[in-house]
Design an enzyme around this catalytic site. Structure first.
Site, PDB file in Angstrom:
ATOM      1  N   ARG A  59      32.216  41.394  33.145  1.00 36.84           N
ATOM      2  CA  ARG A  59      32.504  41.670  34.526  1.00 36.84           C
ATOM      3  C   ARG A  59      33.510  40.744  35.226  1.00 36.84           C
ATOM      4  O   ARG A  59      33.588  39.608  34.861  1.00 36.84           O
ATOM      5  CB  ARG A  59      31.074  41.736  35.314  1.00 36.84           C
ATOM      6  CG  ARG A  59      29.999  42.811  35.246  1.00 36.84           C
ATOM      7  CD  ARG A  59      28.771  42.717  36.096  1.00 36.84           C
ATOM      8  NE  ARG A  59      28.043  41.513  35.488  1.00 36.84           N
ATOM      9  CZ  ARG A  59      27.784  40.610  36.310  1.00 36.84           C
ATOM     10  NH1 ARG A  59      28.097  40.460  37.555  1.00 36.84           N
ATOM     11  NH2 ARG A  59      26.928  39.573  35.838  1.00 36.84           N
ATOM     12  N   ILE A  95      42.082  37.734  26.976  1.00 40.67           N
ATOM     13  CA  ILE A  95      42.360  36.862  26.124  1.00 40.67           C
ATOM     14  C   ILE A  95      41.417  36.751  24.855  1.00 40.67           C
ATOM     15  O   ILE A  95      39.942  37.128  25.010  1.00 40.67           O
ATOM     16  CB  ILE A  95      42.127  35.163  26.876  1.00 40.67           C
ATOM     17  CG1 ILE A  95      43.124  35.155  27.923  1.00 40.67           C
ATOM     18  CG2 ILE A  95      42.223  34.554  25.832  1.00 40.67           C
ATOM     19  CD1 ILE A  95      42.977  34.210  28.759  1.00 40.67           C
ATOM     20  N   LEU A  96      41.988  36.908  23.578  1.00 39.27           N
ATOM     21  CA  LEU A  96      41.202  37.061  22.363  1.00 39.27           C
ATOM     22  C   LEU A  96      40.824  35.823  21.940  1.00 39.27           C
ATOM     23  O   LEU A  96      41.541  34.557  22.150  1.00 39.27           O
ATOM     24  CB  LEU A  96      41.778  37.866  21.317  1.00 39.27           C
ATOM     25  CG  LEU A  96      42.303  39.349  21.894  1.00 39.27           C
ATOM     26  CD1 LEU A  96      43.412  40.016  20.938  1.00 39.27           C
ATOM     27  CD2 LEU A  96      40.846  40.162  21.530  1.00 39.27           C
ATOM     28  N   ASN A 110      53.506  39.161  21.637  1.00 38.90           N
ATOM     29  CA  ASN A 110      53.076  39.367  23.172  1.00 38.90           C
ATOM     30  C   ASN A 110      54.486  39.499  23.883  1.00 38.90           C
ATOM     31  O   ASN A 110      55.589  39.066  23.550  1.00 38.90           O
ATOM     32  CB  ASN A 110      52.117  38.493  23.660  1.00 38.90           C
ATOM     33  CG  ASN A 110      51.561  38.622  25.023  1.00 38.90           C
ATOM     34  OD1 ASN A 110      51.458  39.647  25.462  1.00 38.90           O
ATOM     35  ND2 ASN A 110      51.687  37.547  25.993  1.00 38.90           N
ATOM     36  N   THR A 111      54.250  40.284  25.000  1.00 34.23           N
ATOM     37  CA  THR A 111      55.585  40.346  25.963  1.00 34.23           C
ATOM     38  C   THR A 111      54.893  39.456  27.244  1.00 34.23           C
ATOM     39  O   THR A 111      53.705  39.849  27.655  1.00 34.23           O
ATOM     40  CB  THR A 111      56.001  41.549  26.212  1.00 34.23           C
ATOM     41  OG1 THR A 111      57.024  41.455  27.559  1.00 34.23           O
ATOM     42  CG2 THR A 111      54.944  42.692  26.831  1.00 34.23           C
ATOM     43  N   HIS A 112      55.557  38.607  27.782  1.00 32.47           N
ATOM     44  CA  HIS A 112      55.099  38.028  28.987  1.00 32.47           C
ATOM     45  C   HIS A 112      56.120  38.066  30.053  1.00 32.47           C
ATOM     46  O   HIS A 112      57.337  37.989  29.918  1.00 32.47           O
ATOM     47  CB  HIS A 112      54.924  36.340  28.638  1.00 32.47           C
ATOM     48  CG  HIS A 112      54.432  35.554  29.755  1.00 32.47           C
ATOM     49  ND1 HIS A 112      53.171  35.773  30.176  1.00 32.47           N
ATOM     50  CD2 HIS A 112      55.084  34.823  30.718  1.00 32.47           C
ATOM     51  CE1 HIS A 112      52.946  35.012  31.280  1.00 32.47           C
ATOM     52  NE2 HIS A 112      53.900  34.527  31.735  1.00 32.47           N
ATOM     53  N   ASP A 148      50.178  32.357  25.800  1.00 28.13           N
ATOM     54  CA  ASP A 148      51.595  32.343  26.392  1.00 28.13           C
ATOM     55  C   ASP A 148      52.444  31.027  25.726  1.00 28.13           C
ATOM     56  O   ASP A 148      53.291  30.746  26.617  1.00 28.13           O
ATOM     57  CB  ASP A 148      51.767  32.430  27.730  1.00 28.13           C
ATOM     58  CG  ASP A 148      51.217  33.465  28.446  1.00 28.13           C
ATOM     59  OD1 ASP A 148      51.044  34.533  27.831  1.00 28.13           O
ATOM     60  OD2 ASP A 148      50.648  33.498  29.467  1.00 28.13           O
TER      61      ASP A 148
HETATM   62  C1  GRF Z   1      53.858  43.987  31.672  1.00 32.50           C
HETATM   63  O1  GRF Z   1      54.822  43.371  32.616  1.00 32.50           O
HETATM   64  C2  GRF Z   1      53.358  42.706  30.528  1.00 32.50           C
HETATM   65  O2  GRF Z   1      54.069  41.775  30.377  1.00 32.50           O
HETATM   66  C3  GRF Z   1      51.986  42.292  31.439  1.00 32.50           C
HETATM   67  O3  GRF Z   1      51.503  43.629  31.883  1.00 32.50           O
HETATM   68  C4  GRF Z   1      52.737  44.408  32.154  1.00 32.50           C
HETATM   69  C5  GRF Z   1      52.380  45.710  31.137  1.00 32.50           C
HETATM   70  O4  GRF Z   1      52.758  46.895  31.687  1.00 32.50           O
HETATM   71  N1  GRF Z   1      51.341  41.502  30.869  1.00 32.50           N
HETATM   72  P1  GRF Z   1      52.509  48.367  31.153  1.00 32.50           P
HETATM   73  O5  GRF Z   1      51.032  48.475  31.214  1.00 32.50           O
HETATM   74  O6  GRF Z   1      52.957  48.521  29.816  1.00 32.50           O
HETATM   75  O7  GRF Z   1      53.311  49.264  32.412  1.00 32.50           O
END
Ligand code: GRF
Length: 192
Positions: A59, A95-96, A110-112, A148
């Protein structure tokens, strides 16, 4: 052929960019009902799976008092059942726990939405804005148990405009992510 899974939680616009770039995606998995999973379903040839964290006691604002371990194990089991080799988190907001990083070690990306190692964590865009940086961006990296922090694969810079708020800046960053993430994945999958 590498079997790719994409993990989503939100609008799935980065997932959509991967599809537009013709990345071969076998599975899309989400931690909640979301638009991303609807995009996957509409493709017809993708296994769209929801392992809902609410089923594990999650939650909002509950802290660590939920079964993150059990949730992670369910995520891992679903991916293994589909014989996944590579996992791309694209806006996946849970977070896994350790089992994920043991089973898929060095095979999770991952993309940050910031230029790591600056602005780690889920407030990355707001933190960059508050810090007053003039340039931020996005980072594609290998995900490790430490949030990250894994090896950086690619980065793109994005200017901060004077009248930016969190939404406008995040949208500009997402435009960069939609280009850089599919490109980086493609290269990686071609290298094997
Ligand atoms: C991205 O900016 C990612 O880096 C972040 O959440 C966003 C995802 O966007 N953690 P979407 O759901 O693909 O539109």
């Amino acid at each position: 052929m590498t079997r790719l899974a994409v993990l989503v939680s939100g609008t799935g616009s980065i997932l959509q960019a991967m599809l537009d770039q013709k990345l071969p995606i076998s599975v899309v998995q989400a931690d909640r009902k979301c638009r991303g999973i609807e995009i996957a379903k509409s493709q017809g040839n993708i296994h769209a799976i929801v392992v809902d964290r609410h089923d594990f006691g999650y939650r909002r604002d509950i802290g660590e008092d939920w079964d993150r371990q059990g949730f992670t194990q369910a995520v891992v089991a679903a991916l293994q059942a589909r014989r996944i080799d590579l996992v791309a988190m694209a806006g996946f907001m849970t977070i896994l726990a350790e089992p994920m990083f043991e089973v898929f070690a060095e095979r999770i990306l991952n993309t940050h939405p910031a230029l790591l190692p600056s602005f780690r964590g889920e407030r990355a865009v707001a933190d960059a804005l508050e810090a007053g940086v003039k340039i931020t961006g996005c980072t594609i990296h290998v995900a490790t148990i430490e949030l990250d922090s894994g090896p950086i694969l690619a980065q793109a810079s994005v200017p901060v405009e004077l009248d930016d708020d969190v939404d406008s800046l995040h949208e500009r960053i997402k435009q960069a992510e939609r280009k850089l993430y599919p490109e980086t994945l493609k290269k990686l999958m071609m290298e094997g």
